[in-house]
Design a protein around this motif. Structure first.
Motif, mmCIF file in Angstrom:
data_model
loop_
_atom_site.group_PDB
_atom_site.id
_atom_site.type_symbol
_atom_site.label_atom_id
_atom_site.label_comp_id
_atom_site.label_asym_id
_atom_site.label_seq_id
_atom_site.Cartn_x
_atom_site.Cartn_y
_atom_site.Cartn_z
ATOM 1 N N ALA A 239 16.103 -7.374 -4.802
ATOM 2 C CA ALA A 239 15.356 -7.016 -3.570
ATOM 3 C C ALA A 239 15.469 -5.565 -3.193
ATOM 4 C CB ALA A 239 15.670 -7.861 -2.271
ATOM 5 N N ALA A 240 16.354 -4.939 -3.907
ATOM 6 C CA ALA A 240 16.487 -3.553 -3.555
ATOM 7 C C ALA A 240 16.075 -2.554 -4.882
ATOM 8 C CB ALA A 240 17.944 -3.021 -3.255
ATOM 9 N N GLY A 241 15.482 -3.360 -5.783
ATOM 10 C CA GLY A 241 14.915 -2.621 -6.870
ATOM 11 C C GLY A 241 13.441 -2.070 -6.580
ATOM 12 N N GLY A 242 12.797 -1.378 -7.467
ATOM 13 C CA GLY A 242 11.537 -0.742 -7.458
ATOM 14 C C GLY A 242 10.474 -1.748 -7.015
ATOM 15 N N VAL A 243 10.391 -2.939 -7.704
ATOM 16 C CA VAL A 243 9.374 -3.882 -7.122
ATOM 17 C C VAL A 243 9.926 -4.830 -6.012
ATOM 18 C CG1 VAL A 243 8.250 -6.066 -7.788
ATOM 19 C CG2 VAL A 243 8.352 -4.033 -9.614
ATOM 20 N N GLY A 244 11.137 -4.884 -6.063
ATOM 21 C CA GLY A 244 11.803 -5.797 -5.055
ATOM 22 C C GLY A 244 11.642 -5.091 -3.570
ATOM 23 N N LEU A 245 11.770 -3.824 -3.447
ATOM 24 C CA LEU A 245 11.507 -3.206 -2.104
ATOM 25 C C LEU A 245 9.954 -3.520 -1.647
ATOM 26 C CD1 LEU A 245 13.674 -0.071 -2.480
ATOM 27 C CD2 LEU A 245 14.209 -2.195 -0.844
ATOM 28 N N LEU A 246 9.118 -3.298 -2.570
ATOM 29 C CA LEU A 246 7.862 -3.409 -2.292
ATOM 30 C C LEU A 246 7.350 -4.645 -1.881
ATOM 31 C CD1 LEU A 246 6.103 -1.030 -5.203
ATOM 32 C CD2 LEU A 246 6.781 -0.422 -2.699
ATOM 33 N N LEU A 247 8.026 -5.831 -2.751
ATOM 34 C CA LEU A 247 7.798 -7.308 -2.321
ATOM 35 C C LEU A 247 8.076 -7.560 -0.919
ATOM 36 C CD1 LEU A 247 8.863 -8.949 -5.503
ATOM 37 C CD2 LEU A 247 6.712 -8.765 -4.639
ATOM 38 N N VAL A 248 9.415 -7.086 -0.458
ATOM 39 C CA VAL A 248 9.896 -7.196 0.660
ATOM 40 C C VAL A 248 9.002 -6.592 1.790
ATOM 41 C CG1 VAL A 248 11.847 -6.702 2.489
ATOM 42 C CG2 VAL A 248 12.493 -7.338 0.086
ATOM 43 N N GLY A 249 8.777 -5.439 1.607
ATOM 44 C CA GLY A 249 7.727 -4.891 2.645
ATOM 45 C C GLY A 249 6.165 -5.390 2.898
ATOM 46 N N TRP A 250 5.927 -5.537 1.627
ATOM 47 C CA TRP A 250 4.585 -6.350 1.570
ATOM 48 C C TRP A 250 4.491 -7.731 2.417
ATOM 49 C CZ3 TRP A 250 0.808 -3.858 -2.313
ATOM 50 C CH2 TRP A 250 -0.347 -4.404 -2.152
ATOM 51 N N LEU A 251 5.647 -8.625 1.957
ATOM 52 C CA LEU A 251 5.638 -9.963 2.540
ATOM 53 C C LEU A 251 5.895 -9.720 4.143
ATOM 54 C CD1 LEU A 251 8.330 -11.392 -0.212
ATOM 55 C CD2 LEU A 251 5.809 -12.220 0.344
ATOM 56 N N LYS A 252 6.508 -8.799 4.544
ATOM 57 C CA LYS A 252 6.769 -8.748 6.009
ATOM 58 C C LYS A 252 5.523 -8.489 6.658
ATOM 59 C CE LYS A 252 9.592 -9.123 8.129
ATOM 60 N NZ LYS A 252 9.755 -10.602 8.943
ATOM 61 N N ALA A 253 4.701 -7.416 5.817
ATOM 62 C CA ALA A 253 3.384 -7.196 6.334
ATOM 63 C C ALA A 253 2.365 -8.233 6.621
ATOM 64 C CB ALA A 253 3.037 -5.896 5.696
ATOM 65 N N ILE A 254 2.619 -9.222 5.854
ATOM 66 C CA ILE A 254 1.337 -10.480 5.896
ATOM 67 C C ILE A 254 1.924 -11.520 6.522
ATOM 68 C CG2 ILE A 254 0.282 -9.680 3.710
ATOM 69 C CD1 ILE A 254 1.588 -12.025 2.263
ATOM 70 N N GLY A 255 3.341 -11.364 7.234
ATOM 71 C CA GLY A 255 3.707 -12.335 8.064
ATOM 72 C C GLY A 255 4.742 -13.340 7.667
ATOM 73 N N ALA A 256 5.372 -13.314 6.333
ATOM 74 C CA ALA A 256 6.176 -13.896 5.865
ATOM 75 C C ALA A 256 7.615 -13.684 6.194
ATOM 76 C CB ALA A 256 6.107 -13.956 4.181
ATOM 77 N N SER A 257 8.630 -14.637 6.093
ATOM 78 C CA SER A 257 9.940 -14.181 6.066
ATOM 79 C C SER A 257 10.638 -14.155 5.030
ATOM 80 C CB SER A 257 10.655 -15.432 6.956
ATOM 81 O OG SER A 257 12.017 -15.207 7.253
ATOM 82 N N VAL A 258 11.618 -13.159 4.683
ATOM 83 C CA VAL A 258 11.774 -12.731 3.383
ATOM 84 C C VAL A 258 13.583 -12.897 3.655
ATOM 85 C CG1 VAL A 258 12.430 -10.891 1.765
ATOM 86 C CG2 VAL A 258 10.164 -10.910 3.169
ATOM 87 N N ILE A 259 14.067 -13.342 2.317
ATOM 88 C CA ILE A 259 15.458 -13.748 1.749
ATOM 89 C C ILE A 259 15.515 -12.827 0.802
ATOM 90 C CG2 ILE A 259 17.141 -15.068 1.283
ATOM 91 C CD1 ILE A 259 15.871 -17.294 2.399
ATOM 92 N N GLY A 260 16.280 -11.613 0.794
ATOM 93 C CA GLY A 260 16.457 -10.708 -0.261
ATOM 94 C C GLY A 260 17.982 -10.986 -0.974
ATOM 95 N N VAL A 261 17.864 -10.978 -2.239
ATOM 96 C CA VAL A 261 19.216 -11.048 -3.125
ATOM 97 C C VAL A 261 19.278 -9.877 -3.758
ATOM 98 C CG1 VAL A 261 20.410 -12.297 -4.827
ATOM 99 C CG2 VAL A 261 18.780 -13.512 -3.744
ATOM 100 N N VAL A 262 20.575 -9.013 -3.426
ATOM 101 C CA VAL A 262 21.086 -7.700 -3.866
ATOM 102 C C VAL A 262 22.404 -8.107 -4.294
ATOM 103 C CG1 VAL A 262 19.379 -6.711 -2.428
ATOM 104 C CG2 VAL A 262 21.825 -7.091 -1.758
ATOM 105 N N GLY A 263 22.780 -6.700 -4.896
ATOM 106 C CA GLY A 263 24.141 -6.819 -5.732
ATOM 107 C C GLY A 263 25.194 -5.982 -5.017
#
Length: 326
Positions: free
Chosen positions: A150-174
């Motif tokens: 979730a902190a990778g290049g695509v991961g950060l975009l996925l997190v922000g985009w998902l939040k913007a459309i009203g989803a709840s996000v569980i992110g996995v990081v190292g």
């Protein structure tokens, strides 16, 4: 003829296989423009092309994503003029160059309010986030979604985009540092894969139900956790192989885990035309403009040091997006 510098490969190999070379660049052909690069996006898929995991013809110049300025027009080119700011995110490769000839159907227009480096950092990853979330997984507001890396290049975009459309996000990081980045992007819950049992945490967060959608760009190392984290009839979107490809998929396991769905999608089966690619880019730039996503440029490297950049991304030493500067 004009000269350009390129990072080229004669064959598959490690990061040291790149050769920094000056080449002659012919005038652009029919339907092409000459693009002078101002910023180039580094993507994990570039390492797959270099290593041979995704076969390419050699000799090769890698890279699909970049921003720049149109310097010359080939015969029959319409809709673009010398001096136009443009970007490209594929499907053709060749971006690891100070200048190159590009087919006009590969180009998208860059808005005045988006800097070249931000465009190079965002176009391919942003379009990937767009197609994964919207036309592929069709995530709905109120759903809880698991995002690996979730902190990778695509991961950060996925997190922000998902939040913007009203989803709840569980992110996995190292790491804790990457956990902070995921939270800043909008993650509601963060799991540290080095110390936590991913699936157990997901089940705890979701009261045992699991998540209806998993975005997995890691591959082999997280496949088991993805299977165990998905809800009944859930969808696993496997879009990358950072830890190696998922192999030997047993369809019976999908039944045993709750009648799961799995897809292994690629962007250019969703953005198949120039119009579709421009639409994807415009959607990305709109999300950037609204503050839902950011370029998240974690580091830059000179194009001449592309081997160093490849070693860093493969070692997990980068955060967010990486931009190469000609």
């Amino acid at each position: 003829m004009s000269a350009a510098w390129v990072q080229r490969l004669a064959a598959t190999g490690g990061a040291d296989a790149f050769e920094w070379a000056e080449v002659d660049l012919p005038p652009p052909g029919a339907g092409e423009v000459r693009l002078r690069a101002t910023a180039i996006g580094l993507n994990y898929i570039d390492t797959y092309h270099r290593s041979g995991l995704y076969p390419v013809a050699f000799p090769a110049v890698l890279g699909a994503e970049g921003a720049g300025v149109v310097e010359a027009l080939g015969e029959g080119v319409e809709g673009f003029a010398i001096g136009d700011r443009v970007g490209t995110f594929g499907p053709s490769r060749g971006a690891y160059a100070t200048a190159r000839n590009v087919a006009v159907d590969q180009l998208v227009r860059l808005p005045d309010d988006v800097a070249d480096a931000d465009a190079a950092a965002l176009m391919l990853k942003g379009a990937t986030a767009w197609f994964l979330i919207e036309p592929c997984a069709r995530v709905q507001a109120g759903q809880t979604v698991l995002v690996h890396a979730a902190a990778g290049g695509v991961g950060l975009l996925l997190v922000g985009w998902l939040k913007a459309i009203g989803a709840s996000v569980i992110g996995v990081v190292g790491s804790e540092a990457k956990a902070d980045q995921a939270r800043q992007a909008g993650a509601d819950h963060v799991i540290l894969h080095r110390s936590d049992d991913i699936a157990a945490r997901v089940r705890a967060i979701t009261d045992g139900a699991g998540v209806p959608v998993v975005f997995d760009g890691v591959g082999k190392a997280t496949w088991g956790a993805s299977l165990d984290s998905a809800a009944r009839r859930g969808l696993i979107v496997s879009y990358g192989n950072a830890s190696g490809p998922v192999e030997g998929v047993n369809l019976g396991v999908l039944a045993a885990k709750g009648s799961l769905f799995v897809t292994r999608p690629t962007l250019f089966d969703y953005a198949t035309t120039q119009a579709a690619r421009q639409q994807a880019a415009d959607r990305v730039f709109a999300m950037l403009r609204d503050g839902a996503i950011a370029a998240h440029i974690g580091q830059t490297f000179a194009l001449a040091e592309v081997a160093k950049a490849h070693r860093a991304i493969e070692a997990g030493e980068t955060t967010g997006s990486t931009v190469l500067l000609p």
